[in-house]
Design an enzyme around this catalytic site. Structure first.
Site, PDB file in Angstrom:
ATOM      1  N   CYS A 141      19.157  52.641  -1.100  1.00  0.00           N
ATOM      2  CA  CYS A 141      19.976  52.401  -2.288  1.00  0.00           C
ATOM      3  C   CYS A 141      19.206  51.544  -3.291  1.00  0.00           C
ATOM      4  O   CYS A 141      19.161  50.319  -3.179  1.00  0.00           O
ATOM      5  CB  CYS A 141      21.293  51.724  -1.894  1.00  0.00           C
ATOM      6  SG  CYS A 141      22.413  51.502  -3.291  1.00  0.00           S
ATOM      7  N   CYS A 144      21.352  49.146  -5.354  1.00  0.00           N
ATOM      8  CA  CYS A 144      21.786  47.961  -4.602  1.00  0.00           C
ATOM      9  C   CYS A 144      20.646  46.980  -4.389  1.00  0.00           C
ATOM     10  O   CYS A 144      20.821  45.780  -4.530  1.00  0.00           O
ATOM     11  CB  CYS A 144      22.300  48.370  -3.219  1.00  0.00           C
ATOM     12  SG  CYS A 144      23.369  49.797  -3.213  1.00  0.00           S
ATOM     13  N   ASP A 145      19.489  47.488  -4.009  1.00  0.00           N
ATOM     14  CA  ASP A 145      18.427  46.607  -3.518  1.00  0.00           C
ATOM     15  C   ASP A 145      17.256  46.418  -4.489  1.00  0.00           C
ATOM     16  O   ASP A 145      16.441  45.516  -4.294  1.00  0.00           O
ATOM     17  CB  ASP A 145      17.863  47.166  -2.192  1.00  0.00           C
ATOM     18  CG  ASP A 145      18.917  47.153  -1.086  1.00  0.00           C
ATOM     19  OD1 ASP A 145      19.844  46.320  -1.174  1.00  0.00           O
ATOM     20  OD2 ASP A 145      18.812  47.963  -0.142  1.00  0.00           O
TER      21      ASP A 145
HETATM   22  P1  FAD Z   1      31.794  53.010   3.719  1.00  0.00           P
HETATM   23  O1  FAD Z   1      31.168  51.685   3.516  1.00  0.00           O
HETATM   24  O2  FAD Z   1      30.957  54.214   3.668  1.00  0.00           O
HETATM   25  O3  FAD Z   1      32.554  52.915   5.124  1.00  0.00           O
HETATM   26  C1  FAD Z   1      33.327  53.934   5.637  1.00  0.00           C
HETATM   27  C2  FAD Z   1      33.394  53.727   7.135  1.00  0.00           C
HETATM   28  O4  FAD Z   1      34.592  54.294   7.656  1.00  0.00           O
HETATM   29  C3  FAD Z   1      32.316  54.471   7.914  1.00  0.00           C
HETATM   30  O5  FAD Z   1      31.076  53.867   7.839  1.00  0.00           O
HETATM   31  C4  FAD Z   1      32.907  54.438   9.304  1.00  0.00           C
HETATM   32  O6  FAD Z   1      32.662  53.175   9.909  1.00  0.00           O
HETATM   33  C5  FAD Z   1      34.407  54.586   9.011  1.00  0.00           C
HETATM   34  N1  FAD Z   1      34.847  55.975   9.292  1.00  0.00           N
HETATM   35  C6  FAD Z   1      34.271  57.134   8.857  1.00  0.00           C
HETATM   36  N2  FAD Z   1      34.922  58.198   9.352  1.00  0.00           N
HETATM   37  C7  FAD Z   1      35.957  57.709  10.112  1.00  0.00           C
HETATM   38  C8  FAD Z   1      36.971  58.309  10.896  1.00  0.00           C
HETATM   39  N3  FAD Z   1      37.087  59.635  11.001  1.00  0.00           N
HETATM   40  N4  FAD Z   1      37.837  57.510  11.555  1.00  0.00           N
HETATM   41  C9  FAD Z   1      37.745  56.150  11.452  1.00  0.00           C
HETATM   42  N5  FAD Z   1      36.791  55.528  10.714  1.00  0.00           N
HETATM   43  C10 FAD Z   1      35.903  56.291  10.067  1.00  0.00           C
HETATM   44  N6  FAD Z   1      26.873  48.455  -2.647  1.00  0.00           N
HETATM   45  C11 FAD Z   1      26.951  47.334  -3.389  1.00  0.00           C
HETATM   46  O7  FAD Z   1      27.903  47.183  -4.155  1.00  0.00           O
HETATM   47  N7  FAD Z   1      26.003  46.351  -3.278  1.00  0.00           N
HETATM   48  C12 FAD Z   1      24.950  46.429  -2.430  1.00  0.00           C
HETATM   49  O8  FAD Z   1      24.092  45.541  -2.383  1.00  0.00           O
HETATM   50  C13 FAD Z   1      24.848  47.604  -1.613  1.00  0.00           C
HETATM   51  N8  FAD Z   1      23.806  47.769  -0.753  1.00  0.00           N
HETATM   52  C14 FAD Z   1      23.731  48.906  -0.002  1.00  0.00           C
HETATM   53  C15 FAD Z   1      22.649  49.058   0.847  1.00  0.00           C
HETATM   54  C16 FAD Z   1      22.541  50.207   1.624  1.00  0.00           C
HETATM   55  C17 FAD Z   1      21.365  50.342   2.553  1.00  0.00           C
HETATM   56  C18 FAD Z   1      23.529  51.230   1.527  1.00  0.00           C
HETATM   57  C19 FAD Z   1      23.424  52.472   2.373  1.00  0.00           C
HETATM   58  C20 FAD Z   1      24.593  51.090   0.651  1.00  0.00           C
HETATM   59  C21 FAD Z   1      24.704  49.938  -0.128  1.00  0.00           C
HETATM   60  N9  FAD Z   1      25.742  49.768  -1.022  1.00  0.00           N
HETATM   61  C22 FAD Z   1      25.848  48.614  -1.769  1.00  0.00           C
HETATM   62  C23 FAD Z   1      26.750  50.814  -1.223  1.00  0.00           C
HETATM   63  C24 FAD Z   1      28.035  50.422  -0.479  1.00  0.00           C
HETATM   64  O9  FAD Z   1      27.713  50.081   0.846  1.00  0.00           O
HETATM   65  C25 FAD Z   1      29.046  51.561  -0.509  1.00  0.00           C
HETATM   66  O10 FAD Z   1      29.249  51.990  -1.844  1.00  0.00           O
HETATM   67  C26 FAD Z   1      30.362  51.117   0.065  1.00  0.00           C
HETATM   68  O11 FAD Z   1      30.185  50.558   1.351  1.00  0.00           O
HETATM   69  C27 FAD Z   1      31.334  52.285   0.154  1.00  0.00           C
HETATM   70  O12 FAD Z   1      32.484  51.793   0.733  1.00  0.00           O
HETATM   71  P2  FAD Z   1      33.568  52.734   1.384  1.00  0.00           P
HETATM   72  O13 FAD Z   1      34.720  51.816   1.671  1.00  0.00           O
HETATM   73  O14 FAD Z   1      33.835  53.917   0.554  1.00  0.00           O
HETATM   74  O15 FAD Z   1      33.015  53.272   2.747  1.00  0.00           O
END
Ligand code: FAD
Length: 317
Positions: A141, A144-145
């Protein structure tokens, strides 16, 4: 009795939806998953070290600590959190039915916050663990980084040939001394306009027909080994940051096509809302967002999903 609100997911979107629906006295049940989509409960932020762009933490906060805080705030409002993955949903009629490997039940509304998983490549030295430079120079990302001090005025590389890769390379030139764009094919998949913007940027050097074969360094990433696929020649280049921009996989396979998805599998929502093609089912966070993909936007849409679900329940008791 059917749950009023079932939340599936564990990142900022899920917990924001949980905090809002709990405070609205809808007693949400949240399934946080068990390594669902290959990621620990807590979501994508569990895979990163420093988060510097989430408001409220002027000194920055580690990704896992931020996830723990989201979860603790849900618990403060008595959200029931279950560490199981939802494997099946039946959305054909209300109440909707859900099942995990351990249990099944019914819910009047469902908030999908299952996120997406950033694709990574299996390159020697680029993985987790003591021998790999994941989060010690290797990231998935750039937005992000990219601004972290370790990448300032340093040579960096982006892997990918699509629009995201162009955007990430362009973005990184704000901080980097130079950005190598490693493209496996001898042409780009990116749209013309995005490709042209990257080509016009003097800090970006395109390496076509080129793959990265190793990430090298001591404490952190220092060099990458690249291979020209046309000549089979390998060489090492100085590179303190390697960014994968090869796409994400939205965690939607368990939906079995019961909701309208786009061609990449992201849940389609009505613009400006979190409503999906099935009334009573709402989607928030990265599972429906392939553009912004940030913790704060995920949290924002988590709040919208909670309010949308609350309004839906008020008019569809
Ligand atoms: P996610 O964080 O994707 O989490 C969803 C989670 O739900 C899954 O990981 C899993 O644990 C769970 N899940 C999935 N399917 C199921 C199921 N069927 N049943 C039950 N549970 C399930 N954003 C920033 O704002 N700042 C940063 O510095 C930043 N750094 C990042 C660094 C990296 C390496 C990455 C990959 C991403 C980064 N991001 C950052 C982006 C950020 O992490 C995402 O935009 C954010 O986490 C998305 O949130 P979300 O709630 O949609 O789901």
């Amino acid at each position: 009795m059917a749950e009023k609100v079932l939340i599936i997911g564990s990142g900022p979107a899920a917990h924001t939806a949980a905090i809002y629906t709990a405070r609205a006295e809808l007693s949400p049940l949240l399934f946080e998953g068990f390594m669902a989509g290959g990621v620990a409960a807590g979501g994508q932020l569990t895979t990163t070290t420093e988060v510097e762009n989430f408001p409220g933490f002027p000194e920055g906060i580690s990704g896992p600590d931020l996830c723990d805080r989201f979860r603790a705030q849900s618990q403060r409002f008595d959200v029931r959190i279950v560490t199981e993955t939802v494997t099946k949903l039946d959305l054909s009629s209300r109440p909707f039915k859900y099942s995990t490997d351990e249990q099944e039940g019914e819910a009047d509304t469902v908030i999908l916050a299952t996120g997406a998983t950033a694709k990574r490549m299996d390159i020697p030295g680029a993985g987790d663990g003591p021998d790999g430079f994941w989060q010690r120079g290797v990231s998935a990302c750039a937005v992000c980084d990219g601004a972290l001090p370790m990448f300032r005025n340093q040579p960096l590389a982006v892997i990918g040939g699509g629009d995201s890769a162009m955007e990430e390379a362009d973005f990184l030139t704000k901080f980097a001394s130079k950005v190598y764009l490693l493209v496996r094919r001898d042409e780009l998949r990116a749209s013309k306009i995005m490709a042209q913007r990257a080509k016009d940027n003097p800090k970006i050097e395109f390496l076509y027909s080129t793959v990265c074969t190793a990430a090298l360094g001591s404490d952190g990433l220092e060099k990458i080994r690249v291979k020209d696929l046309k000549t089979d020649k390998e060489r090492e280049i100085d590179c303190l940051g390697l960014f994968f921009a090869i796409g994400h996989i939205p965690n939607t396979s368990f939906l079995d096509g019961q909701l309208d998805l786009d061609e990449q599998g992201y849940v389609l929502t009505k613009p400006g809302t979190t409503t999906t093609s099935v009334p009573g089912v709402f989607a928030c966070g990265d599972v429906q967002d392939k553009k912004y993909r940030q913790a704060i936007t995920a949290a924002g849409t988590g709040c919208m999903a909670a309010i949308d679900a609350e309004h839906f329940l008020a008019s569809n008791p």
